[in-house]
Design an enzyme around this catalytic site. Structure first.
Site, PDB file in Angstrom:
ATOM      1  N   GLY A  11      24.277  -9.967  -1.125  1.00 12.71           N
ATOM      2  CA  GLY A  11      24.326  -9.176  -2.176  1.00 12.71           C
ATOM      3  C   GLY A  11      23.134  -8.594  -2.575  1.00 12.71           C
ATOM      4  O   GLY A  11      23.092  -7.597  -3.664  1.00 12.71           O
ATOM      5  N   PRO A  15      15.174  -2.307  -0.654  1.00 16.34           N
ATOM      6  CA  PRO A  15      14.740  -0.979  -0.353  1.00 16.34           C
ATOM      7  C   PRO A  15      14.477  -0.634   1.259  1.00 16.34           C
ATOM      8  O   PRO A  15      13.635  -1.795   1.755  1.00 16.34           O
ATOM      9  CB  PRO A  15      13.456  -0.545  -1.102  1.00 16.34           C
ATOM     10  N   ALA A  16      15.228   0.161   1.931  1.00 13.13           N
ATOM     11  CA  ALA A  16      15.223  -0.040   3.318  1.00 13.13           C
ATOM     12  C   ALA A  16      13.753   0.376   3.770  1.00 13.13           C
ATOM     13  O   ALA A  16      13.232  -0.360   4.836  1.00 13.13           O
ATOM     14  CB  ALA A  16      15.979   1.198   3.894  1.00 13.13           C
ATOM     15  N   LEU A  19       6.189  -1.070   2.301  1.00 11.43           N
ATOM     16  CA  LEU A  19       4.893  -1.021   2.949  1.00 11.43           C
ATOM     17  C   LEU A  19       4.346  -2.174   3.565  1.00 11.43           C
ATOM     18  O   LEU A  19       4.506  -3.177   2.978  1.00 11.43           O
ATOM     19  CB  LEU A  19       3.880  -0.470   1.964  1.00 11.43           C
ATOM     20  N   ASP A  45       5.878  -5.556   2.206  1.00  8.75           N
ATOM     21  CA  ASP A  45       6.015  -6.762   3.176  1.00  8.75           C
ATOM     22  C   ASP A  45       4.387  -7.297   3.430  1.00  8.75           C
ATOM     23  O   ASP A  45       3.757  -6.499   4.068  1.00  8.75           O
ATOM     24  CB  ASP A  45       6.612  -6.215   4.490  1.00  8.75           C
ATOM     25  N   TYR A  50      -1.594 -13.329   6.547  1.00  6.48           N
ATOM     26  CA  TYR A  50      -2.337 -11.977   6.570  1.00  6.48           C
ATOM     27  C   TYR A  50      -3.575 -11.952   5.403  1.00  6.48           C
ATOM     28  O   TYR A  50      -4.391 -11.188   5.579  1.00  6.48           O
ATOM     29  CB  TYR A  50      -1.610 -10.720   6.016  1.00  6.48           C
ATOM     30  N   LYS A  75       6.063 -14.191   4.158  1.00  2.96           N
ATOM     31  CA  LYS A  75       6.353 -14.933   5.274  1.00  2.96           C
ATOM     32  C   LYS A  75       5.716 -16.498   5.224  1.00  2.96           C
ATOM     33  O   LYS A  75       4.225 -16.320   5.245  1.00  2.96           O
ATOM     34  CB  LYS A  75       5.928 -14.494   6.525  1.00  2.96           C
ATOM     35  N   HIS A 108       7.893 -17.052   9.789  1.00  2.00           N
ATOM     36  CA  HIS A 108       7.052 -15.976  10.319  1.00  2.00           C
ATOM     37  C   HIS A 108       7.223 -15.945  11.835  1.00  2.00           C
ATOM     38  O   HIS A 108       7.645 -14.950  12.697  1.00  2.00           O
ATOM     39  CB  HIS A 108       5.751 -16.164  10.134  1.00  2.00           C
TER      40      HIS A 108
HETATM   41  N1  LIG Z   1       6.632 -10.347  11.537  1.00  2.00           N
HETATM   42  C1  LIG Z   1       5.650 -10.023  12.457  1.00  2.00           C
HETATM   43  O1  LIG Z   1       5.170 -10.823  13.260  1.00  2.00           O
HETATM   44  C2  LIG Z   1       4.606  -8.996  12.390  1.00  2.00           C
HETATM   45  C3  LIG Z   1       4.105  -8.277  13.186  1.00  2.00           C
HETATM   46  C4  LIG Z   1       3.422  -7.071  13.033  1.00  2.00           C
HETATM   47  C5  LIG Z   1       3.460  -6.577  12.033  1.00  2.00           C
HETATM   48  N2  LIG Z   1       4.612  -6.908  10.968  1.00  2.00           N
HETATM   49  C6  LIG Z   1       4.760  -6.350   9.674  1.00  2.00           C
HETATM   50  O2  LIG Z   1       5.058  -4.763  10.126  1.00  2.00           O
HETATM   51  C7  LIG Z   1       4.121  -3.964   9.434  1.00  2.00           C
HETATM   52  C8  LIG Z   1       4.068  -2.754  10.439  1.00  2.00           C
HETATM   53  O3  LIG Z   1       3.806  -2.991  11.581  1.00  2.00           O
HETATM   54  P1  LIG Z   1       2.331  -2.647  12.320  1.00  2.00           P
HETATM   55  O4  LIG Z   1       1.153  -2.183  11.303  1.00  2.00           O
HETATM   56  O5  LIG Z   1       2.180  -3.320  13.439  1.00  2.00           O
HETATM   57  O6  LIG Z   1       2.688  -1.175  12.911  1.00  2.00           O
HETATM   58  P2  LIG Z   1       3.086   0.453  12.175  1.00  2.00           P
HETATM   59  O7  LIG Z   1       3.335   0.313  10.712  1.00  2.00           O
HETATM   60  O8  LIG Z   1       4.326   0.760  13.328  1.00  2.00           O
HETATM   61  O9  LIG Z   1       1.755   1.412  12.603  1.00  2.00           O
HETATM   62  C9  LIG Z   1       0.771   1.162  11.931  1.00  2.00           C
HETATM   63  C10 LIG Z   1      -0.440   1.695  12.499  1.00  2.00           C
HETATM   64  O10 LIG Z   1      -0.268   3.260  12.645  1.00  2.00           O
HETATM   65  C11 LIG Z   1      -1.065   3.957  11.889  1.00  2.00           C
HETATM   66  N3  LIG Z   1      -0.338   4.858  11.107  1.00  2.00           N
HETATM   67  C12 LIG Z   1       0.268   4.708   9.740  1.00  2.00           C
HETATM   68  N4  LIG Z   1       1.248   5.780   9.473  1.00  2.00           N
HETATM   69  C13 LIG Z   1       0.729   6.901  10.586  1.00  2.00           C
HETATM   70  C14 LIG Z   1       1.263   7.795  10.554  1.00  2.00           C
HETATM   71  N5  LIG Z   1       2.089   8.652   9.512  1.00  2.00           N
HETATM   72  N6  LIG Z   1       0.697   8.742  11.639  1.00  2.00           N
HETATM   73  C15 LIG Z   1      -0.168   8.311  12.328  1.00  2.00           C
HETATM   74  N7  LIG Z   1      -0.575   6.862  12.475  1.00  2.00           N
HETATM   75  C16 LIG Z   1       0.091   6.129  11.290  1.00  2.00           C
HETATM   76  C17 LIG Z   1      -1.794   2.732  10.885  1.00  2.00           C
HETATM   77  O11 LIG Z   1      -3.262   3.404  10.613  1.00  2.00           O
HETATM   78  P3  LIG Z   1      -3.855   3.637   9.119  1.00  2.00           P
HETATM   79  O12 LIG Z   1      -3.541   2.231   8.542  1.00  2.00           O
HETATM   80  O13 LIG Z   1      -5.276   3.715   9.535  1.00  2.00           O
HETATM   81  O14 LIG Z   1      -3.083   4.739   8.753  1.00  2.00           O
HETATM   82  C18 LIG Z   1      -1.698   1.763  11.740  1.00  2.00           C
HETATM   83  O15 LIG Z   1      -2.755   1.782  12.642  1.00  2.00           O
HETATM   84  C19 LIG Z   1       2.840  -4.743   9.282  1.00  2.00           C
HETATM   85  O16 LIG Z   1       1.922  -4.121   8.421  1.00  2.00           O
HETATM   86  C20 LIG Z   1       3.375  -6.038   8.741  1.00  2.00           C
HETATM   87  O17 LIG Z   1       3.867  -5.973   7.494  1.00  2.00           O
HETATM   88  C21 LIG Z   1       5.057  -7.795  11.141  1.00  2.00           C
END
Ligand SMILES: NC(=O)c1ccc[n+]([C@@H]2O[C@H](COP(=O)([O-])OP(=O)(O)OC[C@H]3O[C@@H](n4cnc5c(N)ncnc54)[C@H](OP(=O)(O)O)[C@@H]3O)[C@@H](O)[C@H]2O)c1
Length: 293
Positions: A11, A15-16, A19, A45, A50, A75, A108
């Site tokens: 419940g 927000p979908a 950051l 998140d 981290y 996490k 995590h």
């Molecule tokens: N649970 C887990 O094991 C796990 C693993 C990985 C990630 N995560 C979570 O998921 C979040 C997002 O995943 P992610 O960081 O791996 O990948 P992502 O959000 O899919 O992509 C981030 C990458 O894309 C660039 N970017 C961001 N917006 C953009 C846009 N509009 N156009 C072009 N490039 C863009 C960013 O660079 P700049 O910052 O330079 O813009 C960064 O290099 C993480 O920050 C974390 O909170 C969780």
């Protein structure tokens, strides 16, 4: 028009779009979170692993927003799994974030080679939920097998399973099992970040189908991917430390993908994982101490 709110299985509203701050240095994290909150994000998140929970908390306080206006998700890292260790892990995260209560606390990773410890950690989350210290609990990187094992041994169905999910790796089996149990699928690397920062992979952002759909809507490929997540009922947590991209990634509520466009993106799945195999995560190779607050 699809909105930015999703109701979890207990419940609570989330927000979908949030950051993500993985790989954001402590210095960049404060500015990125402040900017995100300024342009309308209300969900962040982070993770104990981290190393930037304190900066997330600092930015939330400096935003001037009331605490209950921002959904804070973090996490527990595997080195803090175990009944007492996980309860203490919560205390460390809450103290660094500077909050009394965390909105969503996830495990995590599963530890397939030490699943009893994973269960103990989850039971600690159940206790934190019962005590009102967290508003929702969940998991991350859980495979169908991990989920089935967890569900069989615990009481509270996770509210969220956060998994790698972008057009090239959609994990439809995990999504289906999540849906069956009322677990929200939350996409990490939602715009394929893992395909850009992992050597040898092809960036999803350069995919021609996504670029064509983006042109048709006057949007970017990143916005199309985020819209795809939202329209298919998922949460997504794109990471950026750049102000223009932070704003771009939140500007996805004024257009609608057609059923054909959703299907065209669904068809891009290659089945190839970008991140680590969840089954290979072990204490021996991946544990490191999470500092005290
Ligand atoms: N649970 C887990 O094991 C796990 C693993 C990985 C990630 N995560 C979570 O998921 C979040 C997002 O995943 P992610 O960081 O791996 O990948 P992502 O959000 O899919 O992509 C981030 C990458 O894309 C660039 N970017 C961001 N917006 C953009 C846009 N509009 N156009 C072009 N490039 C863009 C960013 O660079 P700049 O910052 O330079 O813009 C960064 O290099 C993480 O920050 C974390 O909170 C969780």
């Amino acid at each position: 028009m699809t909105t930015n709110r999703i109701t979890l299985n207990n419940g609570i509203e989330i927000p979908a779009i949030g950051l993500g701050v993985f790989q954001a240095s402590p210095e960049d994290t404060t500015a990125a979170v402040e900017e995100a909150l300024r342009v309308g994000y209300r969900h962040i998140d982070t993770a104990a692993a981290y190393g930037n929970e304190a900066q997330v908390g600092e930015a939330i306080r400096s935003s001037g927003l009331a605490r209950d206006e921002v959904f804070v998700e973090t996490k527990l890292w595997i080195s803090d799994y175990g009944t007492d260790a996980s309860l203490h892990g919560f205390e460390k995260s809450a103290a660094k974030l500077g909050v009394d209560r965390i909105d969503l606390l996830l495990l995590h990773q599963a530890l397939p080679s030490a699943f009893n410890l994973t269960i103990d950690a989850y039971r600690a989350l159940e206790r934190l939920l019962a005590d009102g210290k967290v508003r929702a609990i969940g998991v991350s990187n859980f495979t169908p097998e991990n989920l089935e094992q967890l569900l069989a041994a615990t009481t509270v169905v996770p509210a969220v399973n956060q998994i790698e999910l972008h057009p090239y790796f959609q994990q439809k089996d995990v999504q289906a099992l999540n849906a069956k149990h009322g677990i929200l699928t939350q996409a990490w690397s939602p715009i394929g970040g893992i395909t850009t920062y992992t050597p040898g992979q092809k960036s999803v952002l350069e995919n021609e189908t996504l670029q064509e759909i983006a042109r048709e809507h006057g949007k970017s490929p990143a916005q199309v991917m985020l819209r795809w997540h939202v329209q298919e009922g998922r949460s997504a947590i794109p990471k950026s430390t750049k102000a223009t991209r932070i704003a771009e990634n939140f500007d996805v509520f004024d257009f609608e993908l057609t059923a054909d466009q959703l299907a065209a993106i669904d068809a891009l799945d290659t089945g190839v994982r970008g991140g680590p195999q969840p089954g290979f995560i072990t204490l021996e190779d991946h544990a490191f101490p999470i500092p005290e607050a």
